[in-house]
Design a protein around this motif. Structure first.
Motif, mmCIF file in Angstrom:
data_model
loop_
_atom_site.group_PDB
_atom_site.id
_atom_site.type_symbol
_atom_site.label_atom_id
_atom_site.label_comp_id
_atom_site.label_asym_id
_atom_site.label_seq_id
_atom_site.Cartn_x
_atom_site.Cartn_y
_atom_site.Cartn_z
ATOM 1 N N MET A 1 -17.435 17.029 8.968
ATOM 2 C CA MET A 1 -16.910 15.992 9.913
ATOM 3 C C MET A 1 -15.305 16.566 10.332
ATOM 4 S SD MET A 1 -18.080 12.419 8.101
ATOM 5 C CE MET A 1 -17.114 11.193 9.154
ATOM 6 N N ARG A 2 -14.544 16.977 9.515
ATOM 7 C CA ARG A 2 -13.292 17.476 9.940
ATOM 8 C C ARG A 2 -13.197 18.668 10.943
ATOM 9 N NH1 ARG A 2 -12.417 16.309 4.169
ATOM 10 N NH2 ARG A 2 -12.837 18.519 3.608
ATOM 11 N N LYS A 3 -14.460 19.630 10.476
ATOM 12 C CA LYS A 3 -14.423 20.721 11.662
ATOM 13 C C LYS A 3 -14.689 20.276 13.093
ATOM 14 C CE LYS A 3 -16.177 24.061 8.245
ATOM 15 N NZ LYS A 3 -17.177 25.020 7.874
ATOM 16 N N GLU A 4 -15.714 19.094 13.114
ATOM 17 C CA GLU A 4 -15.928 18.612 14.222
ATOM 18 C C GLU A 4 -14.714 18.051 14.886
ATOM 19 O OE1 GLU A 4 -19.087 15.700 16.562
ATOM 20 O OE2 GLU A 4 -18.754 15.537 14.477
ATOM 21 N N ALA A 5 -13.877 17.135 14.260
ATOM 22 C CA ALA A 5 -12.737 16.453 14.867
ATOM 23 C C ALA A 5 -11.651 17.450 15.176
ATOM 24 C CB ALA A 5 -12.295 15.618 13.716
ATOM 25 N N ALA A 6 -11.741 18.609 14.401
ATOM 26 C CA ALA A 6 -10.617 19.610 14.455
ATOM 27 C C ALA A 6 -10.981 20.329 16.082
ATOM 28 C CB ALA A 6 -10.443 20.809 13.537
ATOM 29 N N GLN A 7 -12.198 20.689 16.381
ATOM 30 C CA GLN A 7 -12.559 21.349 17.665
ATOM 31 C C GLN A 7 -12.572 20.417 18.887
ATOM 32 O OE1 GLN A 7 -17.041 22.073 16.579
ATOM 33 N NE2 GLN A 7 -16.250 23.861 15.500
ATOM 34 N N LEU A 8 -12.847 19.189 18.524
ATOM 35 C CA LEU A 8 -12.791 17.962 19.757
ATOM 36 C C LEU A 8 -11.161 17.618 20.133
ATOM 37 C CD1 LEU A 8 -16.041 15.785 19.078
ATOM 38 C CD2 LEU A 8 -15.618 17.494 21.098
ATOM 39 N N THR A 9 -10.471 17.580 18.916
ATOM 40 C CA THR A 9 -8.793 17.162 19.266
ATOM 41 C C THR A 9 -8.522 18.454 19.918
ATOM 42 O OG1 THR A 9 -8.348 17.746 16.979
ATOM 43 C CG2 THR A 9 -8.767 15.532 17.618
ATOM 44 N N THR B 1 -5.713 20.783 24.571
ATOM 45 C CA THR B 1 -5.635 21.737 25.553
ATOM 46 C C THR B 1 -5.929 21.506 26.905
ATOM 47 O OG1 THR B 1 -7.625 22.691 24.901
ATOM 48 C CG2 THR B 1 -5.653 23.534 23.953
ATOM 49 N N THR B 2 -6.610 20.406 27.297
ATOM 50 C CA THR B 2 -7.060 19.971 28.586
ATOM 51 C C THR B 2 -6.607 18.700 29.121
ATOM 52 O OG1 THR B 2 -9.144 18.771 27.867
ATOM 53 C CG2 THR B 2 -9.408 21.278 28.335
ATOM 54 N N GLY B 3 -6.402 17.728 28.057
ATOM 55 C CA GLY B 3 -5.919 16.171 28.405
ATOM 56 C C GLY B 3 -7.361 15.329 28.788
ATOM 57 N N ASP B 4 -8.401 16.259 28.735
ATOM 58 C CA ASP B 4 -9.676 15.445 29.102
ATOM 59 C C ASP B 4 -10.055 14.551 27.902
ATOM 60 O OD1 ASP B 4 -12.325 14.774 29.781
ATOM 61 O OD2 ASP B 4 -13.012 16.478 30.268
ATOM 62 N N ILE B 5 -9.849 13.209 28.246
ATOM 63 C CA ILE B 5 -10.273 12.075 27.241
ATOM 64 C C ILE B 5 -11.649 11.801 27.035
ATOM 65 C CG2 ILE B 5 -10.704 10.266 29.000
ATOM 66 C CD1 ILE B 5 -8.304 9.737 26.135
ATOM 67 N N SER B 6 -12.496 12.594 27.528
ATOM 68 C CA SER B 6 -14.086 12.557 27.148
ATOM 69 C C SER B 6 -14.358 13.396 25.878
ATOM 70 C CB SER B 6 -14.951 13.406 28.212
ATOM 71 O OG SER B 6 -14.488 14.745 28.391
ATOM 72 N N ILE C 1 -4.219 7.512 24.964
ATOM 73 C CA ILE C 1 -3.618 8.396 24.181
ATOM 74 C C ILE C 1 -3.214 9.677 24.754
ATOM 75 C CG2 ILE C 1 -4.248 9.996 21.835
ATOM 76 C CD1 ILE C 1 -6.606 7.941 21.408
ATOM 77 N N ASN C 2 -1.788 10.004 24.444
ATOM 78 C CA ASN C 2 -1.352 11.044 25.030
ATOM 79 C C ASN C 2 -1.723 12.441 24.088
ATOM 80 O OD1 ASN C 2 -0.346 9.807 27.248
ATOM 81 N ND2 ASN C 2 1.538 9.320 26.496
ATOM 82 N N PRO C 3 -1.896 13.602 24.741
ATOM 83 C CA PRO C 3 -1.858 14.669 23.964
ATOM 84 C C PRO C 3 -0.314 15.312 23.582
ATOM 85 C CG PRO C 3 -2.579 15.169 26.051
ATOM 86 C CD PRO C 3 -2.463 13.791 26.119
ATOM 87 N N PRO C 4 -0.196 16.035 22.737
ATOM 88 C CA PRO C 4 -1.143 16.142 21.482
ATOM 89 C C PRO C 4 -1.490 14.998 20.669
ATOM 90 C CG PRO C 4 0.688 17.326 20.872
ATOM 91 C CD PRO C 4 0.912 16.803 22.326
ATOM 92 N N PHE C 5 -2.863 14.977 20.098
ATOM 93 C CA PHE C 5 -3.191 14.039 19.314
ATOM 94 C C PHE C 5 -3.986 14.706 18.197
ATOM 95 C CE2 PHE C 5 -6.527 11.041 17.680
ATOM 96 C CZ PHE C 5 -5.672 9.820 17.289
ATOM 97 N N HIS C 6 -3.433 14.105 16.893
ATOM 98 C CA HIS C 6 -4.157 14.844 15.650
ATOM 99 C C HIS C 6 -4.925 13.679 14.695
ATOM 100 C CE1 HIS C 6 -1.692 18.075 16.881
ATOM 101 N NE2 HIS C 6 -0.726 17.279 16.646
#
Length: 180
Positions: free
Chosen positions: A25-33, A38-43, A58-63
């Motif tokens: 779950m943490r790996k998936e969250a790291a990849q998506l965030t 890097t793109t600002g794409d909320i999808s 939500i403004n990037p960066p978001f962790h």
């Protein structure tokens, strides 16, 4: 620490931080965030949290290290840049909440005993942010805290205990200075 636990609303839940499903779950969250940052794409965050964000900004960066329903967002929520949420124990954010830059919310409670910590023993306690709350930049919200409806938390505050509704609270540790 006992004083903090007695003044917070939510019970602790224990878990194994090194369990394979939580690591994944943490790996998936790291990849998506990372993709969002890097793109600002909320999808990417919509995929992570399994919901549309028409009314959440939500403004990037978001962790964030967990997705799914670990964070529940109300309507018209604004989260400024560089926020870090550790939501294993769940973070609930009410309607019309405004969260300033560099705000950190932690639900994990790691043991002070280093042997237990290394073995992955952990516990967590949820955080609840009420409707119409404003959290000033650089604030830290600790496990088990409930911030009541209509509160203002001053910038740089460390919220170690629950704050009653319609309070203005500031400082480290955060204390109520007036009621609105």
């Amino acid at each position: 620490m006992e004083d903090i636990k007695q003044n917070n609303k939510f019970p602790e839940v224990t878990y194994d931080a090194f369990a394979p499903e939580f690591v994944n779950m943490r790996k998936e969250a790291a990849q998506l965030t990372l993709k969002f940052n890097t793109t600002g794409d909320i999808s990417y965050l919509e995929e992570l949290f399994e919901r549309k964000f028409e009314d959440v900004q939500i403004n990037p960066p978001f962790h964030c290290n967990y997705g799914g329903n670990k964070i529940q967002f109300g309507k018209k929520v604004f989260i400024n840049f560089n926020c870090a949420f550790q939501p294993f124990g769940e973070i609930i954010i009410g309607d019309h909440a405004f969260i300033g830059p560099n705000v950190q919310m932690y639900t994990a409670i790691h043991p002070t005993d280093p042997v237990k910590r290394v073995e992955g023993e952990s516990s967590c306690s949820k955080i609840e942010i009420g409707d119409n709350v404003w959290i000033g930049g650089g604030s830290v919200i600790l496990p088990g805290v409930s911030i009541g409806e209509g509160c203002t938390i001053g910038a740089g505050s460390v919220v170690t205990r629950s704050i009653p509704p319609r309070s203005v609270a500031v400082g480290n540790p955060c204390r109520v200075i007036k009621t609105v």
